[in-house]
Motif scaffolding. Structure first.
Motif, PDB file in Angstrom:
ATOM      1  N   ALA A 161       0.832  -1.203   0.000  1.00 17.50           N
ATOM      2  CA  ALA A 161       0.000   0.000   0.000  1.00 17.50           C
ATOM      3  C   ALA A 161       0.868   1.256   0.000  1.00 17.50           C
ATOM      4  O   ALA A 161       0.577   2.223  -0.715  1.00 17.50           O
ATOM      5  CB  ALA A 161      -0.930  -0.009   1.208  1.00 17.50           C
ATOM      6  N   GLY A 162       1.925   1.238   0.798  1.00 18.91           N
ATOM      7  CA  GLY A 162       2.818   2.385   0.822  1.00 18.91           C
ATOM      8  C   GLY A 162       3.509   2.598  -0.515  1.00 18.91           C
ATOM      9  O   GLY A 162       3.633   3.735  -0.985  1.00 18.91           O
ATOM     10  N   LEU A 163       3.933   1.504  -1.152  1.00 17.49           N
ATOM     11  CA  LEU A 163       4.609   1.614  -2.441  1.00 17.49           C
ATOM     12  C   LEU A 163       3.682   2.129  -3.527  1.00 17.49           C
ATOM     13  O   LEU A 163       4.119   2.803  -4.459  1.00 17.49           O
ATOM     14  CB  LEU A 163       5.166   0.242  -2.849  1.00 17.49           C
ATOM     15  N   VAL A 164       2.396   1.806  -3.424  1.00 15.67           N
ATOM     16  CA  VAL A 164       1.425   2.266  -4.422  1.00 15.67           C
ATOM     17  C   VAL A 164       1.000   3.708  -4.162  1.00 15.67           C
ATOM     18  O   VAL A 164       0.954   4.536  -5.078  1.00 15.67           O
ATOM     19  CB  VAL A 164       0.189   1.340  -4.430  1.00 15.67           C
ATOM     20  N   MET A 165       0.710   4.010  -2.905  1.00 16.25           N
ATOM     21  CA  MET A 165       0.090   5.298  -2.587  1.00 16.25           C
ATOM     22  C   MET A 165       1.085   6.453  -2.572  1.00 16.25           C
ATOM     23  O   MET A 165       0.770   7.552  -3.067  1.00 16.25           O
ATOM     24  CB  MET A 165      -0.621   5.212  -1.238  1.00 16.25           C
ATOM     25  N   LEU A 166       2.251   6.247  -2.008  1.00 16.72           N
ATOM     26  CA  LEU A 166       3.176   7.366  -1.815  1.00 16.72           C
ATOM     27  C   LEU A 166       3.593   8.045  -3.121  1.00 16.72           C
ATOM     28  O   LEU A 166       3.591   9.280  -3.196  1.00 16.72           O
ATOM     29  CB  LEU A 166       4.397   6.906  -1.027  1.00 16.72           C
ATOM     30  N   PRO A 167       3.953   7.290  -4.183  1.00 19.20           N
ATOM     31  CA  PRO A 167       4.302   7.991  -5.431  1.00 19.20           C
ATOM     32  C   PRO A 167       3.141   8.794  -6.007  1.00 19.20           C
ATOM     33  O   PRO A 167       3.345   9.886  -6.557  1.00 19.20           O
ATOM     34  CB  PRO A 167       4.708   6.847  -6.371  1.00 19.20           C
ATOM     35  N   LEU A 168       1.916   8.269  -5.893  1.00 18.40           N
ATOM     36  CA  LEU A 168       0.760   8.980  -6.437  1.00 18.40           C
ATOM     37  C   LEU A 168       0.461  10.250  -5.656  1.00 18.40           C
ATOM     38  O   LEU A 168      -0.131  11.194  -6.193  1.00 18.40           O
ATOM     39  CB  LEU A 168      -0.471   8.067  -6.415  1.00 18.40           C
ATOM     40  N   ALA A 169       0.859  10.269  -4.386  1.00 17.78           N
ATOM     41  CA  ALA A 169       0.577  11.425  -3.536  1.00 17.78           C
ATOM     42  C   ALA A 169       1.650  12.503  -3.619  1.00 17.78           C
ATOM     43  O   ALA A 169       1.496  13.566  -3.006  1.00 17.78           O
ATOM     44  CB  ALA A 169       0.421  10.973  -2.089  1.00 17.78           C
ATOM     45  N   VAL A 170       2.721  12.263  -4.367  1.00 27.16           N
ATOM     46  CA  VAL A 170       3.812  13.242  -4.454  1.00 27.16           C
ATOM     47  C   VAL A 170       3.335  14.607  -4.951  1.00 27.16           C
ATOM     48  O   VAL A 170       3.735  15.645  -4.399  1.00 27.16           O
ATOM     49  CB  VAL A 170       4.954  12.685  -5.331  1.00 27.16           C
ATOM     50  N   PRO A 171       2.482  14.677  -6.004  1.00 26.44           N
ATOM     51  CA  PRO A 171       2.012  16.020  -6.424  1.00 26.44           C
ATOM     52  C   PRO A 171       1.290  16.774  -5.308  1.00 26.44           C
ATOM     53  O   PRO A 171       1.468  17.992  -5.164  1.00 26.44           O
ATOM     54  CB  PRO A 171       1.068  15.714  -7.589  1.00 26.44           C
ATOM     55  N   LEU A 172       0.489  16.067  -4.521  1.00 26.38           N
ATOM     56  CA  LEU A 172      -0.201  16.721  -3.415  1.00 26.38           C
ATOM     57  C   LEU A 172       0.796  17.270  -2.409  1.00 26.38           C
ATOM     58  O   LEU A 172       0.630  18.379  -1.883  1.00 26.38           O
ATOM     59  CB  LEU A 172      -1.152  15.736  -2.728  1.00 26.38           C
ATOM     60  N   LEU A 173       1.819  16.498  -2.126  1.00 27.33           N
ATOM     61  CA  LEU A 173       2.840  16.917  -1.165  1.00 27.33           C
ATOM     62  C   LEU A 173       3.600  18.136  -1.673  1.00 27.33           C
ATOM     63  O   LEU A 173       3.821  19.111  -0.937  1.00 27.33           O
ATOM     64  CB  LEU A 173       3.799  15.755  -0.900  1.00 27.33           C
ATOM     65  N   ILE A 174       3.976  18.109  -2.941  1.00 31.94           N
ATOM     66  CA  ILE A 174       4.754  19.214  -3.515  1.00 31.94           C
ATOM     67  C   ILE A 174       3.933  20.497  -3.550  1.00 31.94           C
ATOM     68  O   ILE A 174       4.379  21.563  -3.098  1.00 31.94           O
ATOM     69  CB  ILE A 174       5.239  18.837  -4.929  1.00 31.94           C
ATOM     70  N   PHE A 175       2.716  20.400  -4.082  1.00 32.84           N
ATOM     71  CA  PHE A 175       1.896  21.609  -4.213  1.00 32.84           C
ATOM     72  C   PHE A 175       1.388  22.086  -2.857  1.00 32.84           C
ATOM     73  O   PHE A 175       1.250  23.291  -2.627  1.00 32.84           O
ATOM     74  CB  PHE A 175       0.721  21.345  -5.154  1.00 32.84           C
ATOM     75  N   GLY A 176       1.087  21.141  -1.956  1.00 33.21           N
ATOM     76  CA  GLY A 176       0.636  21.528  -0.626  1.00 33.21           C
ATOM     77  C   GLY A 176       1.709  22.277   0.137  1.00 33.21           C
ATOM     78  O   GLY A 176       1.441  23.315   0.767  1.00 33.21           O
ATOM     79  N   ALA A 177       2.941  21.776   0.092  1.00 31.45           N
ATOM     80  CA  ALA A 177       4.045  22.465   0.761  1.00 31.45           C
ATOM     81  C   ALA A 177       4.382  23.775   0.056  1.00 31.45           C
ATOM     82  O   ALA A 177       4.707  24.775   0.698  1.00 31.45           O
ATOM     83  CB  ALA A 177       5.265  21.551   0.819  1.00 31.45           C
ATOM     84  N   GLY A 178       4.284  23.768  -1.290  1.00 29.69           N
ATOM     85  CA  GLY A 178       4.573  24.985  -2.040  1.00 29.69           C
ATOM     86  C   GLY A 178       3.580  26.100  -1.768  1.00 29.69           C
ATOM     87  O   GLY A 178       3.925  27.283  -1.853  1.00 29.69           O
ATOM     88  N   ALA A 179       2.343  25.722  -1.430  1.00 31.95           N
ATOM     89  CA  ALA A 179       1.312  26.727  -1.162  1.00 31.95           C
ATOM     90  C   ALA A 179       1.553  27.482   0.133  1.00 31.95           C
ATOM     91  O   ALA A 179       0.894  28.499   0.387  1.00 31.95           O
ATOM     92  CB  ALA A 179      -0.063  26.047  -1.123  1.00 31.95           C
ATOM     93  N   LEU A 180       2.476  27.017   0.968  1.00 29.93           N
ATOM     94  CA  LEU A 180       2.733  27.669   2.250  1.00 29.93           C
ATOM     95  C   LEU A 180       3.633  28.884   2.116  1.00 29.93           C
ATOM     96  O   LEU A 180       3.768  29.663   3.056  1.00 29.93           O
ATOM     97  CB  LEU A 180       3.369  26.668   3.222  1.00 29.93           C
ATOM     98  N   GLY A 181       4.254  29.050   0.952  1.00 24.08           N
ATOM     99  CA  GLY A 181       5.121  30.202   0.743  1.00 24.08           C
ATOM    100  C   GLY A 181       4.319  31.473   0.534  1.00 24.08           C
ATOM    101  O   GLY A 181       3.100  31.457   0.330  1.00 24.08           O
TER     102      GLY A 181
END
Length: 215
Positions: A161-181
């Protein structure tokens, strides 16, 4: 009440009664508590990297209950009963996504308030964090249910589950963290687009996986 509402209420009740809804919340707060010990007492540094750490914690918190989202219902025959009643697999998956989000999304957003204080985030960053979580956590819930359906019945499903989900969630992580600037509106729009795409596609992928598993 519609059958979809019944499924949502049942899954939310099971999540809170079994304590499963508390695990992501506790994990999220633990990350916020322990992260300053790893980085040190430097307030400006914590404020700079703390938001990204909270997004990573939110992602991993959504992954924690993945093995309990679909597998128990499949093993007990509940999914077969839904199919006998003529409920579509995509509709079942969508209802489970809503229930999963209700189980961890709002509590996570509430927990972000003390977590932001621990990580020295100011009010403006906290506001963008809360807005980003409101946009992104439904997509994390959708990915969780989809991943749970895709790994249903496989040996070592938790690790897969981690191997499947984590790569797909990378865009959310990048844009979510980027939105904090300070200039994060562009990243916030991209986060909304990515979240909308994942949330829209996940019920169909999860429904197809449930159908394949039953056949």
């Amino acid at each position: 009440m519609s059958p979809w509402g019944t499924i949502i209420l049942r899954d939310v009740r099971l999540a809170y009664q079994g304590g499963g809804a508390l695990l992501p919340l506790i994990f999220f707060l633990l990350v916020a508590t322990l992260f300053p010990f790893a980085v040190g007492p430097d307030g400006p540094l914590l404020a700079k990297v703390g938001g990204g750490a909270l997004w990573m914690a939110a992602l991993l918190a959504a992954l924690l209950p993945v093995d309990r989202l679909v597998a128990p219902d499949a093993e007990s025959g509940v999914l077969d009963q839904y199919a006998v009643r003529g409920l579509s697999d995509e509709g079942i998956a969508a209802a489970k996504i809503v229930a999963h989000w209700l189980g961890f999304g709002p509590p996570l957003m509430i927990a972000a308030l003390p977590a932001a204080a621990l990580l020295k985030l100011d009010g403006a960053v906290l506001g963008r964090l809360e807005l980003g979580l409101a946009i992104g956590t439904p997509a994390l819930a959708a990915l969780g249910v989809m991943t749970s359906a895709l790994t249903l019945g496989l040996r070592g499903a938790g690790a897969l589950a981690g191997l499947v989900m984590l790569p797909l969630a990378v865009p959310l992580l990048i844009f979510g963290a980027g939105a904090l600037g300070p200039d994060g509106m562009g990243a916030l729009k991209l986060l909304g687009a990515a979240a909308l795409l994942l949330t829209a596609l996940a019920p169909f992928a999860a429904g197809a996986a449930l159908r394949a598993g039953r056949d």
